[in-house]
Design an enzyme around this catalytic site. Structure first.
Site, PDB file in Angstrom:
ATOM      1  N   LEU A 164     108.290 -12.010  80.245  1.00  0.00           N
ATOM      2  CA  LEU A 164     108.466 -10.772  81.200  1.00  0.00           C
ATOM      3  C   LEU A 164     107.620 -11.091  82.279  1.00  0.00           C
ATOM      4  CD1 LEU A 164     107.376  -8.244  78.484  1.00  0.00           C
ATOM      5  CD2 LEU A 164     109.500  -8.477  79.464  1.00  0.00           C
ATOM      6  N   ASP A 189      88.844  -6.227  86.174  1.00  0.00           N
ATOM      7  CA  ASP A 189      90.572  -6.276  87.150  1.00  0.00           C
ATOM      8  C   ASP A 189      91.605  -5.652  87.258  1.00  0.00           C
ATOM      9  OD1 ASP A 189      91.935  -8.509  89.227  1.00  0.00           O
ATOM     10  OD2 ASP A 189      93.214  -9.191  87.421  1.00  0.00           O
TER      11      ASP A 189
END
Length: 612
Positions: A24, A140
């Site tokens: 992924l 983040d």
């Protein structure tokens, strides 16, 4: 996360009970695989790099962090389900979200608008409220860490990054996060708290509405300079969202609202009333409501994730420390930077009074001229575009009143004298909406502007050198205006300032009031006018002719509008032009050009152009 690449030679075929079906994604600290259990359940499995797993201290801290991560409720987040760090290949298992990231979706289909944007905002701030309540700081948050699942947005990568971090949550240390979405205190190595995530959330909402990084994405020093000193253009945001986004982008972290407060403001009357509860008591009603609103129509809200399975090698979890209790600092990353998906613990959320969230359409007082004079720079946004309607080359006649009001309002709110300060502020309130006025007062007070004026016997005189209509509706007019200010101080030569600004006035009864004001820089994005009642196709034809003229084509258009009135055969355009051709930033020069366009058969041609 929809794209699944095939496994590469050297990739494992299996991790614990999960058969690996493909890749992924991959980063400096981990590789993410799509895994399937024998019962067909899919999961995202993050395999950590061997170089991070050889440190016994690191493994011990990771165990403690997982205990904290497990407290995050599954509201609009991709939860951590499992982990095994006993062997040579430690991994963490999270829910698999079959959808693209927000950054990929915006790149493929354009900015989010309307209810899509509303659901995105509510869903993501719901996730942050759940994360913060567990005592965790994402640190983040960014468009690529929001996945657009079939049941609504999901926030990812808050689960294991504490393991990879290079400092504790209480203090910044170097570059920790993605530069375009870092808060000022991260750059300045200041104390870090939940405000870091709220700043990044607001920046992400601006990206979602515009398709552009709000502080640019060029060299890091330029991005950091904009984050520290400038406000992004929020004109693409609707009124319902613009205020909370602007509040969360405050440079001072103490002025940013908390995630739970933003969620309640966005939900408004839809949030269930809750009786007063003791501090620390858990109430999921607002989070549940947020998750329901975030789900697309006719799609049930996010189901509760399955209970975290206990792997055979999973040690007993230590008792979770109290919210805000001491947690061991994470080990340093080998490259000395904070990786994508970083999280940390945050101090407890303390009760605070309900904030009145308003768009930060306010003057920012900046020292200039070696401390002897000042410049007043407005920072805010325009409004949501109205439905398309009539078409004409020139602005509608009714817009002229809005232009005159905008000019008067800009002159009023940007003019000061040390001897008449109170009258100046009162006059500014008389030409402004309550929203603008409240933030105007707050910013002046925060910078103690009155004291600065009085200490220098200072004054600022403002005049308008030219204006043009950018977009118009019966109840709203956005104006490009060229503002000239003369700043005077005792013992100093007068300082002449010239800036293009974009102002929006809205109709209140028989009056037009200033609602937003934005100083244009060479790196500023243009105002969105698609879908506006004016300009229509004919006005766009005129603006297209203006854009192709050599004097304009030599730079980058930051703002453009047409003056109301005229003969019908001649129209005057005003253009704010960055003196740069690509990758413009706020350090590049910007000028204002006046271009006259006349009828030429069935079309238009430029008959005169000059720089003001």
């Amino acid at each position: 996360m929809t794209g699944v690449d095939p496994l590469l030679p050297g990739d494992p075929e299996r991790l614990g009970p999960y058969e690996l079906a493909g890749r992924l994604g991959e980063g400096g600290q981990s590789i993410v695989y799509l895994g399937r259990r024998e019962d067909g359940a899919e999961a995202a499995i993050k395999l950590l790099r061997a170089r991070l797993s050889r440190n016994p201290e690191w493994r011990s801290r990771f165990e403690r962090e997982l205990a904290v991560i497990g407290r995050v409720a599954g509201f609009c987040t991709a939860q951590v389900l499992d982990a095994d760090f006993s062997g040579d290949a430690p991994y963490v298992v999270s829910e698999y979200v079959p959808g693209p990231s927000l950054s990929a979706q915006v790149g493929a289909h354009g900015p989010r608008t309307g209810t899509d944007l509303d659901r995105l905002a509510i869903g993501t701030v719901t996730a942050l409220a759940a994360i913060h309540r567990a005592g965790i700081l994402h640190r983040d948050f960014k468009p690529s860490n929001v996945l657009m699942g079939p049941d609504g947005p999901r926030v990812i990568d808050f689960g294991i990054a504490r393991v990879l971090g290079s400092s504790s949550s209480s203090k910044g240390s170097g570059i920790m996060g993605t530069p375009s979405y870092m808060a000022p205190e991260q750059i300045a190595d200041g104390d870090l708290g939940a405000g870091v995530d709220m700043f990044a959330w607001a920046a992400t909402m601006v990206f979602a509405a515009t398709g552009r990084h709000p502080f640019g994405n060029d060299n890091i020093s330029a991005v950091f300079h904009r984050i520290l000193h400038y406000e992004p253009d929020m004109s693409a945001l609707p009124d319902t969202l613009r205020g909370v986004v602007a509040a969360c982008l405050a440079k001072d972290a103490a002025r940013r609202p908390e995630a739970q407060q933003v969620l309640l403001d966005l939900l408004g009357g839809a949030a269930p009333a809750a009786p007063a509860a003791p501090y620390g008591a858990r109430d999921d009603r607002a989070l549940s409501t947020g998750a329901q609103f975030a789900a697309p129509p006719h799609v049930p809200p996010h189901p509760s994730p399955p209970a975290r399975p206990r792997a055979s090698a999973d040690p007993p979890s230590p008792p979770a420390p109290p919210l805000g209790g001491a947690h061991p600092p994470p080990p340093g990353a080998e490259d000395g930077t904070h990786p994508a998906g970083s999280t940390d613990t945050v101090p407890p959320v303390r009760p605070r009074r309900r904030l009145r969230i308003a768009a930060l359409a306010l003057p920012v007082v900046l020292l200039a001229g070696g401390g002897a004079a000042w410049a007043v720079v407005a920072a805010a946004s325009g409004g949501e575009d109205p439905p398309a309607s009539t078409d004409a080359a020139a602005p509608p006649a009714g817009a002229a009143a809005g232009v005159r009001s905008a000019e008067h309002a800009v002159e009023t709110v940007l003019s000061f004298d040390h001897a008449s300060y109170e009258r100046n502020v009162t006059a500014a309130h008389g030409v402004s909406t309550e929203r603008y006025g409240a933030d105007y007062d707050r910013q002046l007070a925060a910078r103690d502007y009155r004291a600065e004026l009085e200490s220098k016997d200072g004054s600022v005189t403002t005049d308008i050198a030219g204006s043009a209509v950018v977009s118009a509706t019966p109840d709203s007019v956005t104006v490009l205006t060229y503002v000239e200010r003369t700043v005077r101080a005792s013992g100093a030569e007068p300082n002449e300032l010239r800036d293009p600004m974009r102002a929006t006035v809205i109709r209140r009864g028989d009056r037009w009031l200033l609602d937003t004001l934005y100083t244009l820089r060479a790196g500023s994005p243009r105002a969105r006018t698609d879908g506006a009642r004016w300009p229509g196709a004919r006005a766009r034809d005129v603006l297209s002719v203006v854009a192709r003229h050599p004097s304009i084509a030599a730079g980058t258009i930051v703002g453009a509008g047409l003056r109301p009135g005229g003969s019908g055969d001649e129209i005057t355009a005003l253009v704010a032009l960055g003196e740069c051709t690509s990758a413009c930033d706020d350090a590049d020069p910007i000028g204002v050009h006046q271009v006259r366009v006349g009828k030429a058969g069935d079309g238009w041609r430029v008959i005169g152009a000059r720089k003001l």
